[in-house]
Structures are given as C-alpha cells and as structure tokens.
Design a protein around this motif. Structure first.
Motif, PDB file in Angstrom:
ATOM      1  N   GLN A   1      37.708  43.184  51.942  1.00 60.46           N
ATOM      2  CA  GLN A   1      38.415  44.076  51.025  1.00 60.46           C
ATOM      3  C   GLN A   1      38.338  45.500  51.557  1.00 60.46           C
ATOM      4  O   GLN A   1      37.629  46.366  51.020  1.00 60.46           O
ATOM      5  CB  GLN A   1      37.824  43.953  49.621  1.00 60.46           C
ATOM      6  CG  GLN A   1      37.966  42.562  49.021  1.00 60.46           C
ATOM      7  CD  GLN A   1      39.418  42.142  48.872  1.00 60.46           C
ATOM      8  OE1 GLN A   1      40.190  42.762  48.152  1.00 60.46           O
ATOM      9  NE2 GLN A   1      39.801  41.074  49.564  1.00 60.46           N
TER      10      GLN A   1
ATOM     11  N   THR B   1      45.759  38.342  47.610  1.00 56.49           N
ATOM     12  CA  THR B   1      44.360  38.766  47.667  1.00 56.49           C
ATOM     13  C   THR B   1      44.101  39.765  48.788  1.00 56.49           C
ATOM     14  O   THR B   1      43.225  40.620  48.670  1.00 56.49           O
ATOM     15  CB  THR B   1      43.432  37.555  47.829  1.00 56.49           C
ATOM     16  OG1 THR B   1      43.821  36.804  48.988  1.00 56.49           O
ATOM     17  CG2 THR B   1      43.510  36.648  46.608  1.00 56.49           C
ATOM     18  N   SER B   2      44.880  39.693  49.874  1.00 61.35           N
ATOM     19  CA  SER B   2      44.658  40.621  50.977  1.00 61.35           C
ATOM     20  C   SER B   2      45.257  41.999  50.711  1.00 61.35           C
ATOM     21  O   SER B   2      45.055  42.925  51.492  1.00 61.35           O
ATOM     22  CB  SER B   2      45.244  40.051  52.278  1.00 61.35           C
ATOM     23  OG  SER B   2      46.650  39.899  52.171  1.00 61.35           O
TER      24      SER B   2
ATOM     25  N   ASN C   1      46.274  37.338  42.592  1.00 61.47           N
ATOM     26  CA  ASN C   1      45.677  37.979  41.425  1.00 61.47           C
ATOM     27  C   ASN C   1      46.766  38.639  40.589  1.00 61.47           C
ATOM     28  O   ASN C   1      47.855  38.930  41.083  1.00 61.47           O
ATOM     29  CB  ASN C   1      44.663  39.031  41.873  1.00 61.47           C
ATOM     30  CG  ASN C   1      43.550  38.432  42.713  1.00 61.47           C
ATOM     31  OD1 ASN C   1      43.139  37.304  42.497  1.00 61.47           O
ATOM     32  ND2 ASN C   1      43.070  39.191  43.680  1.00 61.47           N
TER      33      ASN C   1
ATOM     34  N   ASP D   1      35.228  38.398  44.316  1.00 59.34           N
ATOM     35  CA  ASP D   1      35.155  39.389  45.395  1.00 59.34           C
ATOM     36  C   ASP D   1      36.523  39.996  45.684  1.00 59.34           C
ATOM     37  O   ASP D   1      36.623  41.168  46.069  1.00 59.34           O
ATOM     38  CB  ASP D   1      34.606  38.751  46.664  1.00 59.34           C
ATOM     39  CG  ASP D   1      33.118  38.432  46.574  1.00 59.34           C
ATOM     40  OD1 ASP D   1      32.447  38.991  45.680  1.00 59.34           O
ATOM     41  OD2 ASP D   1      32.640  37.624  47.382  1.00 59.34           O
ATOM     42  N   SER D   2      37.579  39.233  45.494  1.00 61.11           N
ATOM     43  CA  SER D   2      38.920  39.720  45.814  1.00 61.11           C
ATOM     44  C   SER D   2      39.487  40.654  44.759  1.00 61.11           C
ATOM     45  O   SER D   2      40.516  41.301  45.001  1.00 61.11           O
ATOM     46  CB  SER D   2      39.882  38.541  46.018  1.00 61.11           C
ATOM     47  OG  SER D   2      40.285  37.974  44.782  1.00 61.11           O
TER      48      SER D   2
ATOM     49  N   GLY E   1      42.056  32.245  49.177  1.00 64.31           N
ATOM     50  CA  GLY E   1      43.311  32.975  49.075  1.00 64.31           C
ATOM     51  C   GLY E   1      43.902  32.794  47.697  1.00 64.31           C
ATOM     52  O   GLY E   1      43.204  32.524  46.731  1.00 64.31           O
TER      53      GLY E   1
ATOM     54  N   ALA F   1      36.462  35.808  50.083  1.00 59.04           N
ATOM     55  CA  ALA F   1      37.664  36.621  50.178  1.00 59.04           C
ATOM     56  C   ALA F   1      37.727  37.290  51.543  1.00 59.04           C
ATOM     57  O   ALA F   1      36.697  37.606  52.150  1.00 59.04           O
ATOM     58  CB  ALA F   1      37.673  37.683  49.079  1.00 59.04           C
ATOM     59  N   GLN F   2      38.948  37.490  52.041  1.00 62.07           N
ATOM     60  CA  GLN F   2      39.090  38.291  53.244  1.00 62.07           C
ATOM     61  C   GLN F   2      38.529  39.683  52.980  1.00 62.07           C
ATOM     62  O   GLN F   2      38.489  40.139  51.836  1.00 62.07           O
ATOM     63  CB  GLN F   2      40.557  38.369  53.659  1.00 62.07           C
ATOM     64  CG  GLN F   2      41.115  37.036  54.119  1.00 62.07           C
ATOM     65  CD  GLN F   2      42.470  37.177  54.777  1.00 62.07           C
ATOM     66  OE1 GLN F   2      42.683  38.047  55.605  1.00 62.07           O
ATOM     67  NE2 GLN F   2      43.396  36.308  54.400  1.00 62.07           N
TER      68      GLN F   2
END
Length: 414
Positions: free
Chosen positions: A369, A95-96, A300, A131-132, A297, A366-367
């Motif tokens: 983006q 995701t990051s 995807n 969001d991710s 986390g 999410a972290q």
C-alpha cells in the motif's frame, strides 16, 4: 434475483433502516440520490440481480444511480474526479489503487461509522483484505469482494511423476515441473502468464521479502528478492512454462499440455461450466518456501469526501458487506466474500476444491500500500520481459529497475 432477494432478512437491513430514519423528510420527497461508480461485469450484477432495488425498497426515498465503468477506464475517471473535486458519492476501487487515492484526501475515513454500522467492522474480514483498506491507520474503504491465487493441478499427470497430492514446496514444484517437461516434445509443465503483476511478488513474499518500509516507502534491495525472481523466471528460461505459443490455458490444462497453473476463482467456474465431465484435477494452496503466502485482490468500496449524503452512502456500504448479502452475491455472481463468517455457508463449502480458496485467503496479503504502486508495477512488468525474453541477467535488471523507479518512490517525509 427474484422474491427471495426482495424479502431480505431483517438482519441485513434493519440497522440501515433505523439509522436512515432520521432522514425521513428528505426521503419522503424522494430527493436523495446516491451516485455510485462501480466496475465491470460484477457491478452490472448489482442491478441485474436486484441488489440495488432491494436496498432502495428497504430505504424509501433513497435512490441509487449506479454507473458500471470498464476496468480500463476507471483509474482515469477517478483521477479526473479527484482533480475536479466532484464525482460520485460511492466508488469502487481496485485494491492496488488504495494508497494513491487515499493520499489525496478525497476519500472519507470510515473509522467513526463502525459503531453505528457494525458490518463495517474490520474484524469481519480476512486480514489481507483489511490491509488493503487501511491508510495511515484510517479505514478508507470496506472490502466488497476478494480473490487470490491457488495452484490447480492435474491429479492423474502429477501422480505419474510422483506427486499425486501436488507439490508442497518450491523444490517439489520445480522437480515436478522438470519431470512433466520430460514427458516429450510439445508437452510442458505449467502456465505462467507474461507480464504478471502478482506472481513475482507472491514468490518474493514466500521467500521472506518485505517490500514496505516503516515510512511507507518501498524497497527492492533484499537479496531474497533476486533469489525469488531467479526462481520464478527459471520456469520460462528452461521452457517449463512456454513463452509466445498462444496456448489457451484452460484447454491446454485439460489436454495435459500444461498440467499446472496458479489462478483466481474464475478458473474454477470455467472448469465446472465448460468441462463438466472432466474430473482429473484438484486445487492446492501455494507451495511453501519461508511461507506459502498468496496475494489478495478484488475490490473495495469507498465514499468520496464531498458526498452530501454520508449516512446513506455508508449505509449502502453496510448493506453490501452484510453477511447475508455477501452469501447471496456469491451464489449469484461467484465472487469470493471478504467476510470470514460468510464462508460458513454450505454454498461455499460444497466442493473442497473451491473451499481451498478459503484456506489460501487466510494466508494472503495485499499488494504494498504505497504511492505510485501501479506505475512501479508497470516498470516491473517491463523488467520481467527483459529477463525472460531478452536474456538480461536478474541481478542487472533488478538494479536497472530500482534506478527507474527511484523517482516514483514517495515516503511520509516527502
């Protein structure tokens, strides 16, 4: 996976089979091969548990060539693929990673496929997971599995210090920690991992910090960030969470040395599998300040822009995100489904300690983006070490951190 997987319900694949029917000439010759890069042990289970075979059986003429790549290698492999303009059809992304690779134009937007493949509809998934996968209002991937952090605590030991239901707030967490520490030498309060790339941001969110700006930059100037870092690092500075002792977090939890920790779901399974007779523990959503948000986390699945088989690639994503597939994959692999409706299944509800992850996923984010987030994260882990181990002040180190990451911050205008 057995016969039950090979006889998947029609709802899991009917749409895939109908859409791919137009490709029957290619399929009859067996010419269509989907190359898939997936990551780690979870990827291997797609083969070992029969999911790849089930998809192929339902889509004659389409073969899936899945390569399981270690987490340590995947980012560099992706960079090479993007630079060369060649690589697999389908790719798993942490995701990051999403902003970095979405910004290159190498990922195929999926917006136009949602009507034909309703499993991809973002409304199925937890908000944090959605969001991710979004970048500039385009859907660049679909969530495959998710994870988040919750609080694990020893019910017996927390009851002894006045918190039988666990701490509810930041104030109670700190108070409980000091009481646990006061039990005596060699006993601590909680496990906090060094160089963690999520917990500092979790505490910042809980303190009302918003990192992302409207132009997709990132801003660490909010005084509330300083306050949250000071709160988080206090546990290290006061020896409530020990540094450098090499304690095994699971064994020290069971032994009562560190009676609390914040962990993703693999810890639940470790406790169940390795300590089946140990029952003096429970889980709880994160403690609250302004809110009780945690991080979301997981991974995807995306399609590379250069694929020659976009319909088949998207059909594979649709299969992976089908509700029945998600429930079965949870039963086999024990990772959390990103589909909200999958959590209605009894298998996910039989233990309230596990189901607490559902409660937390509804309050997980999410972290940020933003571009270069992984590099920014690496710099923050360096700063965290300097604060906790070298005695740097929080204010001075955050100022230095901001100066170091300034060249990494990329905005839409850039």
């Amino acid at each position: 996976m057995g016969k039950k997987r090979l006889a998947l319900a029609a709802s899991a694949v009917a749409l895939t089979s109908i859409v791919l029917g137009a490709c029957s000439n290619d399929r009859a010759s067996g010419d269509i091969t989907l190359d898939v890069w997936a990551i780690g042990w979870e990827a291997e289970q797609l083969v070992n548990e029969g999911y790849i075979k089930a998809f192929e059986d339902e889509n004659p003429g389409v073969k899936v060539n899945l390569q399981a790549i270690p987490w340590d290698n995947i980012y560099d492999n992706l960079l090479t693929a993007v630079a060369s303009g060649s690589g697999p059809d389908v790719v798993q992304l942490g995701t990051s990673y999403m902003a970095d690779f979405s910004s290159t134009g190498a990922l195929m937007p999926l917006n136009d496929y949602v009507e034909e493949y309703p499993n991809l509809d973002p409304s199925h998934f937890f908000e944090g997971a959605v969001d991710s996968i979004m970048y500039n209002d385009d859907m660049m991937a679909v969530p495959w599995y998710v994870e988040t952090r919750v609080l694990y605590y020893r019910t017996d030991l927390l009851a002894e210090v006045g918190y039988p239901e666990g701490p509810e707030t930041w104030e109670e967490l700190y108070d409980a920690a000091t009481r646990l520490y006061d039990r005596g030498d060699g006993l601590y309060a909680l496990t906090l991992p060094e160089n963690d790339d999520t917990l500092p941001y979790i505490f910042a969110w809980q303190n009302g910090v918003e990192f992302e700006t409207d132009d997709k930059g990132v801003d660490f100037s909010d005084p509330a960030f300083i306050e949250s870092v000071d709160y988080y690092t206090r546990f290290f500075k006061e020896d409530l969470a020990p540094l450098g002792l090499g304690l095994d977090p699971m064994q020290s939890f069971v032994d009562g040395i560190q009676p609390m920790f914040f962990e993703p779901p693999f810890r639940y399974q470790q406790l169940i599998d390795n300590y089946p007779d140990f029952e003096e523990w429970d889980t709880k959503v994160m403690p609250t300040k302004e809110n009780n948000d945690s991080v979301i986390g997981g991974s995807n699945m995306a399609v590379f822009e250069w694929t020659e088989h976009p319909d088949e690639a998207v059909a594979f994503l649709s299969y992976l995100t089908d509700r029945d597939t998600q429930i079965d994959y949870f039963k086999d692999v024990k990772v959390l489904p990103p589909r909200v409706d999958a959590w209605d299944d009894p298998a996910l509800q039989e233990d309230k300690r596990f189901y607490r992850y559902f409660d937390q996923l509804e309050h997980s984010r999410a972290q940020p983006q933003v571009l270069n987030w992984n590099r920014i994260n690496d710099e923050w882990k360096r700063s965290e070490q300097r604060i906790t181990r070298a005695g740097y002040s929080v204010e001075e180190e955050i100022a230095d951190f901001r100066s170091r990451i300034e060249p990494m911050i990329v905005t839409e205008e850039d």
